[in-house]
Motif scaffolding. Structure first.
Motif, PDB file in Angstrom:
ATOM      1  N   TRP A  30      38.503  45.927  64.370  1.00  0.00           N
ATOM      2  CA  TRP A  30      39.691  46.714  64.686  1.00  0.00           C
ATOM      3  C   TRP A  30      40.824  46.519  63.677  1.00  0.00           C
ATOM      4  O   TRP A  30      41.510  47.476  63.346  1.00  0.00           O
ATOM      5  N   PRO A  31      41.046  45.292  63.148  1.00  0.00           N
ATOM      6  CA  PRO A  31      42.108  45.156  62.134  1.00  0.00           C
ATOM      7  C   PRO A  31      41.854  46.049  60.901  1.00  0.00           C
ATOM      8  O   PRO A  31      42.789  46.683  60.396  1.00  0.00           O
ATOM      9  N   GLU A  32      40.607  46.124  60.440  1.00  0.00           N
ATOM     10  CA  GLU A  32      40.278  46.980  59.299  1.00  0.00           C
ATOM     11  C   GLU A  32      40.460  48.459  59.659  1.00  0.00           C
ATOM     12  O   GLU A  32      40.918  49.252  58.848  1.00  0.00           O
ATOM     13  N   MET A  33      40.114  48.818  60.894  1.00  0.00           N
ATOM     14  CA  MET A  33      40.290  50.201  61.326  1.00  0.00           C
ATOM     15  C   MET A  33      41.765  50.548  61.404  1.00  0.00           C
ATOM     16  O   MET A  33      42.183  51.624  60.972  1.00  0.00           O
ATOM     17  N   SER A  79      43.000  51.047  57.955  1.00  0.00           N
ATOM     18  CA  SER A  79      42.553  52.349  57.470  1.00  0.00           C
ATOM     19  C   SER A  79      43.449  53.468  58.001  1.00  0.00           C
ATOM     20  O   SER A  79      43.880  54.346  57.247  1.00  0.00           O
ATOM     21  N   LEU A  80      43.749  53.433  59.304  1.00  0.00           N
ATOM     22  CA  LEU A  80      44.616  54.457  59.897  1.00  0.00           C
ATOM     23  C   LEU A  80      46.021  54.391  59.309  1.00  0.00           C
ATOM     24  O   LEU A  80      46.638  55.422  59.023  1.00  0.00           O
ATOM     25  N   VAL A 130      42.227  58.088  52.568  1.00  0.00           N
ATOM     26  CA  VAL A 130      41.645  56.747  52.531  1.00  0.00           C
ATOM     27  C   VAL A 130      40.381  56.862  51.688  1.00  0.00           C
ATOM     28  O   VAL A 130      39.605  57.795  51.861  1.00  0.00           O
ATOM     29  N   ALA A 131      40.197  55.931  50.773  1.00  0.00           N
ATOM     30  CA  ALA A 131      38.979  55.920  49.957  1.00  0.00           C
ATOM     31  C   ALA A 131      38.404  54.508  49.952  1.00  0.00           C
ATOM     32  O   ALA A 131      39.145  53.526  49.880  1.00  0.00           O
ATOM     33  N   ASP A 132      37.089  54.424  50.057  1.00  0.00           N
ATOM     34  CA  ASP A 132      36.385  53.144  49.966  1.00  0.00           C
ATOM     35  C   ASP A 132      36.860  52.097  50.969  1.00  0.00           C
ATOM     36  O   ASP A 132      36.931  50.911  50.648  1.00  0.00           O
ATOM     37  N   GLN A 133      37.186  52.502  52.181  1.00  0.00           N
ATOM     38  CA  GLN A 133      37.585  51.546  53.213  1.00  0.00           C
ATOM     39  C   GLN A 133      36.337  50.982  53.880  1.00  0.00           C
ATOM     40  O   GLN A 133      35.648  51.679  54.604  1.00  0.00           O
ATOM     41  N   LYS A 134      36.044  49.722  53.598  1.00  0.00           N
ATOM     42  CA  LYS A 134      34.871  49.095  54.199  1.00  0.00           C
ATOM     43  C   LYS A 134      35.207  48.663  55.618  1.00  0.00           C
ATOM     44  O   LYS A 134      36.271  48.103  55.875  1.00  0.00           O
ATOM     45  N   ILE A 135      34.291  48.962  56.513  1.00  0.00           N
ATOM     46  CA  ILE A 135      34.477  48.659  57.930  1.00  0.00           C
ATOM     47  C   ILE A 135      33.098  48.559  58.565  1.00  0.00           C
ATOM     48  O   ILE A 135      32.117  49.003  57.972  1.00  0.00           O
ATOM     49  N   ASN A 136      33.012  47.972  59.724  1.00  0.00           N
ATOM     50  CA  ASN A 136      31.747  47.949  60.462  1.00  0.00           C
ATOM     51  C   ASN A 136      31.800  48.969  61.589  1.00  0.00           C
ATOM     52  O   ASN A 136      32.842  49.128  62.232  1.00  0.00           O
ATOM     53  N   LEU A 168      31.413  52.715  54.561  1.00  0.00           N
ATOM     54  CA  LEU A 168      32.620  53.004  53.782  1.00  0.00           C
ATOM     55  C   LEU A 168      33.200  54.311  54.286  1.00  0.00           C
ATOM     56  O   LEU A 168      32.482  55.310  54.392  1.00  0.00           O
ATOM     57  N   LEU A 169      34.496  54.304  54.594  1.00  0.00           N
ATOM     58  CA  LEU A 169      35.193  55.505  55.044  1.00  0.00           C
ATOM     59  C   LEU A 169      35.918  56.162  53.881  1.00  0.00           C
ATOM     60  O   LEU A 169      36.517  55.487  53.050  1.00  0.00           O
TER      61      LEU A 169
END
Length: 178
Positions: A58-61, A64-65, A74-80, A92-93
């Motif tokens: 959630w912190p990475e999400m 990203s938001l 947003v480019a190359d946002q790594k997340i699970n 990658l989002l």
């Protein structure tokens, strides 16, 4: 919901795609997104994006938001992502904002790459798909003056998304898994 010709490009695309509103609710997705996550499309539409993200991510999400709200992309946002069966997959989002005719933010188009499948064969498939999609968008864009406001908004958002994707080094994504 009526789908514009431009959005039809994404319907059965080899990449995961979703469209969200400005508060993170999923408005639409393609069959690839639904199948990869193991849900029926009807189980996805109307749900918050966080439902497909494990709590640890959630912190990475949120990051990203936040980046999306501040920059419009947003480019190359790594997340699970968490699949329906509980399996976690690294992704990658890539997202670009959608605006109405008054330039108000209405949401985003988001493309998601499953990093577990980024091999040479898949990269070649994606590159070919992006090239064909851009050519189709160019053809569709020849009638831009006849588009409704909704069609223009969708077309503009998809054009921005494919511009972002065409600048993405797909081979570099192979190195981001792990």
């Amino acid at each position: 919901m009526h789908q514009t010709e431009a959005r039809q490009i994404l319907k059965d695309a080899p990449i995961m795609w979703r469209r969200i509103n400005s508060i993170g609710i999923i408005l639409d997705c393609n069959s690839t997104y639904a199948a990869k996550l193991g849900y029926a499309k009807s189980e996805i539409i109307g749900r918050p994006v966080f439902e497909h993200v494990p709590k640890e991510s959630w912190p990475e999400m949120n990051e990203s938001l936040q980046k999306w709200f501040e920059t419009g992309k947003v480019a190359d946002q790594k997340i699970n992502f968490k699949k329906h069966d509980g399996t976690i997959i690294p992704v990658l989002l890539h997202a670009v904002s959608l605006y109405d005719e008054k330039e108000n933010l209405i949401g985003s188009n988001t493309v998601i790459f499953d990093l577990t499948e980024m091999n040479d064969e898949k990269i070649k498939e994606f590159a070919e798909y992006f090239k064909n999609a851009e050519n189709r968008l160019e053809e569709i864009g020849k009638n831009y003056s006849k588009f409704t406001e909704n069609e223009r908004s969708e077309y503009d958002g998809l054009k921005k998304m494919f511009d972002l994707l065409s600048a993405t080094d797909l081979k570099e994504m192979k190195n981001k898994d792990g």
